[in-house]
Design a protein around this motif. Structure first.
Motif, short mmCIF file in Angstrom:
data_model
loop_
_atom_site.label_atom_id
_atom_site.label_comp_id
_atom_site.label_asym_id
_atom_site.label_seq_id
_atom_site.Cartn_x
_atom_site.Cartn_y
_atom_site.Cartn_z
N TRP A 146 0.87 -1.17 0.00
CA TRP A 146 0.00 0.00 0.00
C TRP A 146 0.91 1.22 0.00
O TRP A 146 1.73 1.39 0.89
CB TRP A 146 -0.90 -0.02 1.23
N THR A 148 1.03 5.48 -0.39
CA THR A 148 0.23 6.71 -0.37
C THR A 148 1.12 7.94 -0.32
O THR A 148 2.00 8.05 0.54
CB THR A 148 -0.73 6.73 0.84
N THR A 166 -2.94 7.09 -4.05
CA THR A 166 -2.61 5.79 -3.46
C THR A 166 -2.56 4.72 -4.54
O THR A 166 -3.38 4.69 -5.45
CB THR A 166 -3.65 5.41 -2.39
N VAL A 168 -2.12 0.46 -4.77
CA VAL A 168 -2.11 -0.82 -4.06
C VAL A 168 -1.71 -1.90 -5.06
O VAL A 168 -2.24 -1.95 -6.17
CB VAL A 168 -3.49 -1.14 -3.46
#
Length: 245
Positions: A146, A148, A166, A168
């Motif tokens: 993840w 960000t 973000t 993922v």
């Protein structure tokens, strides 16, 4: 932000090494300081499904690690047109299959001349990202990460609000005989200015392959190739590269 013929020949003549220094702690348990130096030469630079430089790029990397902590710098420069230049510093900590990373990205390119000051018109300056990744046990080594962006002009919406861009990703490695493979896919869970999405979107579906090419009994060169599809932007890239270390 974003690893031709004569360039490949030049890079093949260079040899970069990995250095390892060992030291004894006060408790006499051994700790190892590792310093790594490497460089990739790639046919084009694609980052998280988005092309950053159309021409061949040289991508050096230097890092030092001790007791799970790593400090490093990674860069990329378009060696065919010299239009793209990126320098990223990062710090990471790894323990029990978890890695936490903080990265300062700077990709304003050649001729920006404001690395230590506020960005000028048309540039975005520094962007700061935090990331966490977890790898499952070796029997099924799937990695989930993840990432960000918390700070930076490139992360701003039109109204000036932070978009918290973000990304993922899920990635799974496997091998067939002497060739290593990795399949991965990445998406933005919400609208992102950095990735150019306005909702949940897949920006990368990738199949990668790598192999060591033996040059001499003591020296080999890793090569790799990645097919990268960007579903939301309907783009596809096939990238070839070599690694010197």
């Amino acid at each position: 932000m974003r690893g031709k013929k004569c360039i490949l020949g030049l890079m093949a003549c260079c040899s970069l090494s990995t250095i390892e220094v060992s030291a004894q702690s006060e408790s006499e348990s051994e700790s190892k300081l590792k310093a790594n130096l490497s460089a990739d030469l790639v046919s084009s630079y694609v980052w998280r499904g988005i092309k950053q430089a159309a021409g061949a790029s040289a991508q050096p990397a230097v890092s030092a690690s001790l007791s799970g902590f790593t400090l490093g710098v990674w860069g990329s420069v378009d060696v065919t047109s010299n239009n793209h230049k990126e320098v990223d510093f990062y710090a990471a900590y790894s323990s029990n299959n978890i890695t936490i990373t903080a990265t300062d990205y700077w990709w304003d390119g050649e001729g920006a001349f404001h690395y230590f000051s506020a960005p000028t018109a048309g540039n975005v300056g520094h962007s700061f990202e935090t990331a966490i990744a977890y790898t499952l046990p070796e029997s099924f080594p799937l990695t989930l990460s993840w990432n960000t962006f918390l700070l930076g002009q490139a992360n701003k919406k039109v109204n000036g609000d932070n978009s918290f861009s973000t990304y993922v990703e899920l990635a799974y490695p496997f091998s067939i005989k002497e060739v290593g493979f990795k399949i991965s896919t990445g998406f933005t869970p919400w609208a992102s200015t950095i990735y150019g999405t306005d909702k949940f979107s897949f920006t990368s579906v990738q199949l990668g392959a790598s192999k060591e090419i033996k040059i001499t009994d003591s020296f080999s060169v890793p090569i790799f190739a990645n097919v990268i599809v960007n579903p939301v932007h309907e783009d596809i890239n096939f990238v070839f590269g070599i690694t010197l270390r």
